[in-house]
Design an enzyme around this catalytic site. Structure first.
Site, PDB file in Angstrom:
ATOM      1  N   HIS A 201      38.820  40.754  36.202  1.00  0.00           N
ATOM      2  CA  HIS A 201      39.492  40.083  35.093  1.00  0.00           C
ATOM      3  C   HIS A 201      40.874  39.561  35.493  1.00  0.00           C
ATOM      4  O   HIS A 201      41.374  38.617  34.876  1.00  0.00           O
ATOM      5  CB  HIS A 201      39.591  41.015  33.891  1.00  0.00           C
ATOM      6  CG  HIS A 201      38.298  41.161  33.161  1.00  0.00           C
ATOM      7  ND1 HIS A 201      38.227  41.338  31.801  1.00  0.00           N
ATOM      8  CD2 HIS A 201      37.007  41.144  33.594  1.00  0.00           C
ATOM      9  CE1 HIS A 201      36.952  41.427  31.429  1.00  0.00           C
ATOM     10  NE2 HIS A 201      36.202  41.322  32.511  1.00  0.00           N
TER      11      HIS A 201
ATOM     12  N   HIS B 194      27.725  43.932  38.122  1.00  0.00           N
ATOM     13  CA  HIS B 194      27.099  44.784  37.115  1.00  0.00           C
ATOM     14  C   HIS B 194      26.201  45.851  37.725  1.00  0.00           C
ATOM     15  O   HIS B 194      25.500  46.558  37.007  1.00  0.00           O
ATOM     16  CB  HIS B 194      26.327  43.923  36.116  1.00  0.00           C
ATOM     17  CG  HIS B 194      27.220  43.086  35.253  1.00  0.00           C
ATOM     18  ND1 HIS B 194      26.749  42.201  34.312  1.00  0.00           N
ATOM     19  CD2 HIS B 194      28.578  43.005  35.187  1.00  0.00           C
ATOM     20  CE1 HIS B 194      27.774  41.608  33.714  1.00  0.00           C
ATOM     21  NE2 HIS B 194      28.884  42.083  34.233  1.00  0.00           N
TER      22      HIS B 194
END
Length: 739
Positions: free
Chosen positions: A100, A268
């Site tokens: 992020h 992920h």
């Protein structure tokens, strides 16, 4: 003592004055359309606590990188009671933090990214997509505290992500340091116009128009998100529609389809999402939290508010078994099972695997007695149901080594894309391989020209028949592609002679071809006459031509100046140039050349300031540069707009003198409201024409104040010296080898 006091004469009560500095109605409140020059004066020494002599690159070189990494590996499994680690490992949290931090980058204007550590400042520290990443940074504080000035927060956050991957069994591609921390929020970045977090596309001031056309340069689907809404477009759980959003957003941060699949599937593979309960339990973000929270936000009243009770994205669960180990589990689970749409405990749309085998059940992150089905977000399922992503994902599933290599390279690109050329990379883990997205240029492999050569080449250039405007325009066109945001562009590489730059309208291709052919002839003659391998590159010669022209123009005005010039640029090849990647550097407007490709909703002067900010200019530098470029007659297409002088190609302050002359009145033309005629106040005779770019230096109060400095009778020498200084700055913006 009472805060009230009485006047000894009148006996009236007067309240003690309360300091209200910085409060009250601002200029921006009164005049919302006022030109925002503040973006040109960010990140000054007044906000930086490190001091003017601080050299981060030198400090980083003193860092024991291996020791830092060992400390990071140790903290990964040192679960803290105040924020317990999922499965006893902070890896997933730190990967999300690094992702992020880097993921705000968008290639449209090069802004965003991990390069300044801005995730720790507003607004990013309080974005809805960054919920609970404040905890990740607090977990890193003891390590930052230990190594202090030798490693920035910006570098530490990326390094922590790398170490998280490595500690869970993944081999990364490498790591480069060199990111310097910002000390104040970045005001130049346009995050969107919406006035509420996570506003959907049907809300006012939407970033979407037409058939889900995303506004440029934005690269996220909603205000406060890094990429896409994991629940689907506007929260609609449609995997195919989500695939379109995923493709668009990842493309805007310079990722192709294969890199996108690798990043999603690789990232992920680790950790989980958190949505243990309703979001109504979650308190205010860090910027709105009470002072006693000490910069932490999102305090939750749901259960313990942490561990198994954590609420972050609202989606709940992990993607695969063994969420703290690198393996092929994500892709295996994605294709092995059918998926049912459900609501998470927080009310978010997500998908759970049907009829799950025992071996694929996931042990609870904080209670090993519990097991859960694998989860996928709507965005995850786009890798299976998007017709382009699906075959890529299956190929990775069948070729684990290819997948690992693709993820390693994509992760490195994600976390280093905004750092600029390899010459800025620091540390012992910099990969040896040169990658095309780094915009490589050849190393200097020859003897450079010396002072005598430079003087001789200047004479030859000025005697070649090329004019001052041609030489200045070409050097400007070559150097001014630089963006301080992601450190791309600039004169090094001489890519102005290659596609796509040679064909850009702003560069006047026909004129450019003539100039380049002439300079190439001078280059070949010089290089051919040398013994011992001395050479001049075309990149250097283009800049030298501009410098020689500026010197001649100053001489025409009676000023004997030498424009600084340092050789060492080299010429890139077509093979080293990604045409599509360089296409985003094409200016839609260049106020310094009085060029605008089309009419835009944004005013011309705003486009000028934006470009000036990307060129790292201050308002005075922007002002003197425009004034100089006008009298040097460098307008696109040779238009007379703003050439407020009767002696063009002479480096004078005439632009300012004549703009500020009260004997001239200005009116927009009938044909174009953005073009103005300046007429003699007494006779009505036409004197000048100008654009909004030209007139803003007399209209805007702050710019007029600067223009008045250069319009004074005693400012001729100052103007020339200041122009030469900023010209030299532009020519060397990409010369990180000189730092």
């Amino acid at each position: 003592m009472s805060e009230d006091s009485k006047c000894p004469v009148t006996g009236k009560t007067a309240k003690t004055a309360i300091p209200m500095t910085g409060r009250g109605t601002t200029n921006q409140d009164w005049w919302p359309n006022q030109l925002k020059l503040n973006i040109l004066h960010q990140h000054s020494s007044k906000s930086n606590p490190m001091g003017g002599d601080f050299n981060y690159a030198e400090e980083f070189k003193k860092l024991d990188l291996a020791a830092v990494k060992q400390d990071l590996y140790a903290m990964m499994t040192d679960s803290r009671e105040w924020w317990p680690a999922d499965w006893g490992h902070y890896g997933g949290l730190l990967i999300r933090m690094a992702w992020h931090s880097a993921g705000t980058y968008r290639m449209g204007d090069g802004r965003g990214g991990a390069g300044s550590g801005s995730q720790r400042l507003a607004p990013l520290n309080s974005w809805p997509d960054n919920v609970n990443l404040d905890k990740a940074r607090r977990l890193l504080w003891p390590i930052k505290q230990k190594y202090g000035r030798k490693i920035s927060w910006a570098d530490l956050m990326v390094l922590a992500g790398n170490c998280a991957l490595e500690s869970m069994g993944f081999k990364t591609f490498g790591f480069a340091g060199g990111r310097e921390d910002a000390w104040e929020p970045e005001q130049d970045i346009y995050w969107g116009a919406e006035e509420e977090w996570l506003a959907t596309s049907d809300k006012p001031k939407s970033r979407y128009s037409g058939d889900r056309d995303l506004e440029n340069p934005l690269a996220a689907v909603q205000m406060g998100l890094i990429y896409v809404n994991p629940e689907g477009p506007d929260g609609n759980p449609d995997p195919v529609a989500s695939g379109r959003d995923v493709r668009e957003t990842f493309a805007r941060m310079a990722m192709n389809d294969e890199e996108t699949v690798a990043l999603v599937a690789g990232g992920h593979t680790f950790g989980k999402c958190h949505g243990a309960g309703p979001a109504t339990h979650v308190g205010p973000e860090p910027e709105a939290a009470p002072i006693e929270e000490q910069g932490l936000g999102w305090k939750s009243s749901f259960g313990s508010g942490k561990g198994g009770d954590t609420i972050s994205s609202g989606i709940e669960g992990a993607w695969k078994p063994n969420p703290t180990k690198w393996d092929m589990g994500y892709l295996k689970v994605l294709f092995k099972y059918e998926w049912e749409k459900v609501k998470s405990p927080a009310g978010a749309w997500q998908w759970l695997a049907k009829d799950v085998d025992e071996e694929d059940m996931i042990v609870g992150a904080h209670d090993p007695s519990k097991k859960f089905r694998p989860m996928m977000t709507t965005a995850d399922l786009s890798l299976r149901f998007d017709p382009i992503y699906e075959p890529i994902a299956r190929r990775y599933l069948e070729n684990p080594e290819e997948f690992a290599d693709a993820f390693a390279r994509a992760w490195f690109k994600l976390t280093h894309r905004d750092m600029g050329p390899r010459s800025r990379y620091l540390g012992s883990e910099v990969p040896a391989e040169e990658l095309i997205w780094q915009d490589p240029v050849p190393a200097v492999d020859h003897e450079l020209i010396d002072a005598a050569d430079i003087a001789d080449l200047k004479v030859k250039i000025l005697a070649s028949g090329l004019s001052i405007p041609q030489l200045v325009s070409t050097a400007w066109a070559s150097a001014s592609t630089f963006r301080g945001s992601d450190k791309r562009g600039g004169a090094n590489g001489a890519r102005i002679r290659l596609a796509p730059q040679k064909d850009w309208e702003v560069n006047q291709p026909a004129q450019l071809k003539t100039v380049l052919q002439t300079l190439e002839g001078i280059q070949q003659a010089f290089n051919g006459a040398q013994a011992g391998g001395k050479k001049v590159s075309l990149a250097d010669l283009i800049v030298l031509g501009g410098c020689a022209a500026v010197e001649q123009a100053a001489g025409n005005a009676g000023h004997d100046v030498t424009v600084p010039f340092t050789p060492g640029r080299t010429d890139a090849t077509s093979e080293q140039t990604d045409v599509a990647s360089f296409s985003v550097l094409e200016p839609v407007a260049d106020g310094f050349r009085n060029y605008q490709k089309a009419k835009f909703a944004v005013r011309a002067e705003e486009l000028l300031v934006d470009r000036a900010q990307l060129l790292t200019l201050t308002a005075p530098e922007m002002t003197v540069l425009v004034g100089g470029m006008r009298v040097l007659n460098t307008n696109h297409g040779g238009t007379p707009h703003g050439v407020f002088t009767d002696r063009p190609e002479t480096l004078t302050n005439d632009f300012f003198v004549n703009l500020l002359d009260m004997g001239t009145t200005w009116q927009p033309t009938a044909e174009d409201a953005d073009i103005f005629e300046g007429c003699d106040r007494a006779t009505g005779e036409l004197k000048w024409t100008g654009t909004r770019i030209d007139l803003v230096f007399g209209s805007n109060s702050q710019l007029r104040a600067i223009a008045e400095v250069y319009g004074c009778a005693d400012s001729g020498e100052k103007f020339v010296n200041d122009f030469v200084a900023v010209w030299s700055k532009i020519m060397n913006l990409d010369r990180f080898d000189l730092a």
